[in-house]
Design a protein around this motif. Sequence first.
Motif, PDB file in Angstrom:
ATOM      1  N   GLU A 150       0.817  -1.216   0.000  1.00  0.00           N
ATOM      2  CA  GLU A 150       0.000   0.000   0.000  1.00  0.00           C
ATOM      3  C   GLU A 150       0.850   1.266   0.000  1.00  0.00           C
ATOM      4  O   GLU A 150       0.429   2.300  -0.524  1.00  0.00           O
ATOM      5  CB  GLU A 150      -0.937   0.000   1.210  1.00  0.00           C
ATOM      6  CG  GLU A 150      -2.030  -1.059   1.129  1.00  0.00           C
ATOM      7  CD  GLU A 150      -2.921  -1.080   2.356  1.00  0.00           C
ATOM      8  OE1 GLU A 150      -2.604  -0.353   3.334  1.00  0.00           O
ATOM      9  OE2 GLU A 150      -3.935  -1.814   2.350  1.00  0.00           O
ATOM     10  N   SER A 151       2.043   1.197   0.573  1.00  0.00           N
ATOM     11  CA  SER A 151       2.921   2.364   0.608  1.00  0.00           C
ATOM     12  C   SER A 151       3.590   2.622  -0.736  1.00  0.00           C
ATOM     13  O   SER A 151       4.093   3.728  -0.979  1.00  0.00           O
ATOM     14  CB  SER A 151       4.006   2.177   1.669  1.00  0.00           C
ATOM     15  OG  SER A 151       4.944   1.183   1.263  1.00  0.00           O
ATOM     16  N   GLY A 152       3.625   1.610  -1.584  1.00  0.00           N
ATOM     17  CA  GLY A 152       4.329   1.717  -2.859  1.00  0.00           C
ATOM     18  C   GLY A 152       5.786   1.321  -2.779  1.00  0.00           C
ATOM     19  O   GLY A 152       6.484   1.292  -3.797  1.00  0.00           O
ATOM     20  N   LEU A 153       6.267   0.991  -1.587  1.00  0.00           N
ATOM     21  CA  LEU A 153       7.673   0.599  -1.442  1.00  0.00           C
ATOM     22  C   LEU A 153       7.911  -0.816  -1.942  1.00  0.00           C
ATOM     23  O   LEU A 153       8.887  -1.095  -2.637  1.00  0.00           O
ATOM     24  CB  LEU A 153       8.102   0.717   0.025  1.00  0.00           C
ATOM     25  CG  LEU A 153       9.547   0.315   0.341  1.00  0.00           C
ATOM     26  CD1 LEU A 153      10.525   1.260  -0.359  1.00  0.00           C
ATOM     27  CD2 LEU A 153       9.803   0.320   1.855  1.00  0.00           C
ATOM     28  N   GLY A 154       7.027  -1.727  -1.584  1.00  0.00           N
ATOM     29  CA  GLY A 154       7.193  -3.120  -1.989  1.00  0.00           C
ATOM     30  C   GLY A 154       8.277  -3.823  -1.192  1.00  0.00           C
ATOM     31  O   GLY A 154       8.800  -3.300  -0.208  1.00  0.00           O
ATOM     32  N   LEU A 155       8.605  -5.007  -1.656  1.00  0.00           N
ATOM     33  CA  LEU A 155       9.617  -5.826  -0.988  1.00  0.00           C
ATOM     34  C   LEU A 155      11.027  -5.376  -1.365  1.00  0.00           C
ATOM     35  O   LEU A 155      11.233  -4.773  -2.426  1.00  0.00           O
ATOM     36  CB  LEU A 155       9.443  -7.290  -1.373  1.00  0.00           C
ATOM     37  CG  LEU A 155       8.192  -7.986  -0.834  1.00  0.00           C
ATOM     38  CD1 LEU A 155       7.976  -9.310  -1.546  1.00  0.00           C
ATOM     39  CD2 LEU A 155       8.314  -8.208   0.664  1.00  0.00           C
ATOM     40  N   PRO A 156      12.018  -5.678  -0.522  1.00  0.00           N
ATOM     41  CA  PRO A 156      13.401  -5.385  -0.894  1.00  0.00           C
ATOM     42  C   PRO A 156      13.746  -6.049  -2.219  1.00  0.00           C
ATOM     43  O   PRO A 156      13.400  -7.213  -2.441  1.00  0.00           O
ATOM     44  CB  PRO A 156      14.210  -5.997   0.259  1.00  0.00           C
ATOM     45  CG  PRO A 156      13.265  -6.015   1.419  1.00  0.00           C
ATOM     46  CD  PRO A 156      11.920  -6.282   0.828  1.00  0.00           C
ATOM     47  N   PRO A 157      14.400  -5.348  -3.129  1.00  0.00           N
ATOM     48  CA  PRO A 157      14.654  -5.905  -4.462  1.00  0.00           C
ATOM     49  C   PRO A 157      15.492  -7.168  -4.478  1.00  0.00           C
ATOM     50  O   PRO A 157      15.395  -7.963  -5.413  1.00  0.00           O
ATOM     51  CB  PRO A 157      15.362  -4.756  -5.201  1.00  0.00           C
ATOM     52  CG  PRO A 157      15.798  -3.804  -4.141  1.00  0.00           C
ATOM     53  CD  PRO A 157      14.849  -3.956  -3.008  1.00  0.00           C
ATOM     54  N   TYR A 158      16.311  -7.422  -3.441  1.00  0.00           N
ATOM     55  CA  TYR A 158      17.094  -8.649  -3.436  1.00  0.00           C
ATOM     56  C   TYR A 158      16.224  -9.883  -3.267  1.00  0.00           C
ATOM     57  O   TYR A 158      16.619 -10.994  -3.627  1.00  0.00           O
ATOM     58  CB  TYR A 158      18.182  -8.617  -2.353  1.00  0.00           C
ATOM     59  CG  TYR A 158      17.695  -8.293  -0.959  1.00  0.00           C
ATOM     60  CD1 TYR A 158      16.991  -9.208  -0.190  1.00  0.00           C
ATOM     61  CD2 TYR A 158      17.958  -7.043  -0.404  1.00  0.00           C
ATOM     62  CE1 TYR A 158      16.533  -8.902   1.083  1.00  0.00           C
ATOM     63  CE2 TYR A 158      17.512  -6.720   0.875  1.00  0.00           C
ATOM     64  CZ  TYR A 158      16.803  -7.653   1.608  1.00  0.00           C
ATOM     65  OH  TYR A 158      16.354  -7.335   2.864  1.00  0.00           O
ATOM     66  N   MET A 159      15.004  -9.708  -2.755  1.00  0.00           N
ATOM     67  CA  MET A 159      14.107 -10.851  -2.613  1.00  0.00           C
ATOM     68  C   MET A 159      13.628 -11.347  -3.972  1.00  0.00           C
ATOM     69  O   MET A 159      13.254 -12.511  -4.121  1.00  0.00           O
ATOM     70  CB  MET A 159      12.927 -10.494  -1.720  1.00  0.00           C
ATOM     71  CG  MET A 159      13.319 -10.244  -0.263  1.00  0.00           C
ATOM     72  SD  MET A 159      11.905  -9.925   0.831  1.00  0.00           S
ATOM     73  CE  MET A 159      11.187 -11.576   0.923  1.00  0.00           C
ATOM     74  N   ALA A 160      13.667 -10.468  -4.967  1.00  0.00           N
ATOM     75  CA  ALA A 160      13.225 -10.858  -6.310  1.00  0.00           C
ATOM     76  C   ALA A 160      14.132 -11.924  -6.902  1.00  0.00           C
ATOM     77  O   ALA A 160      13.699 -12.728  -7.738  1.00  0.00           O
ATOM     78  CB  ALA A 160      13.176  -9.634  -7.220  1.00  0.00           C
ATOM     79  N   LEU A 251       6.219 -14.933  -1.921  1.00  0.00           N
ATOM     80  CA  LEU A 251       6.990 -13.726  -2.166  1.00  0.00           C
ATOM     81  C   LEU A 251       8.273 -13.644  -1.364  1.00  0.00           C
ATOM     82  O   LEU A 251       9.080 -12.757  -1.572  1.00  0.00           O
ATOM     83  CB  LEU A 251       6.123 -12.494  -1.864  1.00  0.00           C
ATOM     84  CG  LEU A 251       4.978 -12.248  -2.844  1.00  0.00           C
ATOM     85  CD1 LEU A 251       4.152 -11.053  -2.385  1.00  0.00           C
ATOM     86  CD2 LEU A 251       5.483 -12.025  -4.246  1.00  0.00           C
ATOM     87  N   GLY A 252       8.438 -14.514  -0.427  1.00  0.00           N
ATOM     88  CA  GLY A 252       9.663 -14.442   0.370  1.00  0.00           C
ATOM     89  C   GLY A 252       9.826 -15.646   1.257  1.00  0.00           C
ATOM     90  O   GLY A 252       8.860 -16.258   1.678  1.00  0.00           O
ATOM     91  N   GLY A 253      11.069 -15.980   1.520  1.00  0.00           N
ATOM     92  CA  GLY A 253      11.349 -17.089   2.425  1.00  0.00           C
ATOM     93  C   GLY A 253      11.750 -18.333   1.675  1.00  0.00           C
ATOM     94  O   GLY A 253      11.062 -18.798   0.777  1.00  0.00           O
ATOM     95  N   LEU A 254      12.891 -18.868   2.024  1.00  0.00           N
ATOM     96  CA  LEU A 254      13.386 -20.087   1.409  1.00  0.00           C
ATOM     97  C   LEU A 254      13.287 -21.236   2.387  1.00  0.00           C
ATOM     98  O   LEU A 254      13.428 -21.065   3.589  1.00  0.00           O
ATOM     99  CB  LEU A 254      14.861 -19.919   1.001  1.00  0.00           C
ATOM    100  CG  LEU A 254      15.173 -18.895  -0.090  1.00  0.00           C
ATOM    101  CD1 LEU A 254      16.684 -18.765  -0.223  1.00  0.00           C
ATOM    102  CD2 LEU A 254      14.561 -19.284  -1.407  1.00  0.00           C
ATOM    103  N   VAL A 255      13.051 -22.418   1.867  1.00  0.00           N
ATOM    104  CA  VAL A 255      13.158 -23.609   2.690  1.00  0.00           C
ATOM    105  C   VAL A 255      14.632 -23.856   2.946  1.00  0.00           C
ATOM    106  O   VAL A 255      15.468 -23.734   2.050  1.00  0.00           O
ATOM    107  CB  VAL A 255      12.536 -24.822   1.959  1.00  0.00           C
ATOM    108  CG1 VAL A 255      12.766 -26.088   2.766  1.00  0.00           C
ATOM    109  CG2 VAL A 255      11.055 -24.611   1.730  1.00  0.00           C
TER     110      VAL A 255
END
Length: 271
Positions: A150-160, A251-255
Amino acid sequence: MTDAIRHILSLSGGKDSAALAIYMRDRVPQMEYIFHDTDKELPETLDYLSRLEAILGKPVTTTSTEDNFDHWLTVFGGMLPSNHRRWCTRQLKLEPFERYVGDDPVINYVALRADENRTGYISTKPNIQTVYPFRDDGLGRADVMRILEESGLGLPPYMAWGRTRSGCYFCFYQQKIEWVLLREQHPDLFEQAKAYEEQSLLHGEAFNWNQRESLAELERPERIAEIKAKHAAKQAARRSQRKSLPLVETLGGLVSDDGPDDPEGCLICSI
């Protein structure tokens, strides 16, 4: 010492602390936002913090000095940090924070969520009170995702590209798949991490960031293929156990690729 209580929120460059900063922006207008720069950050982390500054409408203060990672590495005689000797956390995160605070009465805001069962950094200094707004207000991972979207910031780009944590690019809490992805995305930083391993030999100690495997061994083509296959299998198994996987889980988190004893990592660096 001043009589006024200061309100301070430390940013790691991760999603949770960024979301908390946005969440508290209008609730505590006098908030001070700080970042402990180790001089070994990913460029994506610094870019993310720069965009967060624009949303907060006030600067993020960097507490780092000339005493960066390489300075302390020299002080410690070339002994690289590890999960058993985390001088990096103490010298580059905790002590800069307490120096910045000084003796003033401070409320320290930490981004632990309501759906987490772990404890963040708690200072032993009597003038620092630690609070957990997300936990107190019952906000979890889905709420963090909503705030960032909602803020428009989104997730940290390294998560992509698959990295799960902020902090130094050579963090010893990384999973093996994250090392592989670092090599693909930032080969120069991977080579620098390898160089630190090789330099440790000059100080009479063979040190590997992964403890049981050097980066030179890890980057062999057959080993990379093995790590990727193992990671893909674990991700597939995880998804097969859930009939409907929420978007926030994709969208995030690795096993973990390193077994059930894989550590969560240093919270002050990764929140």
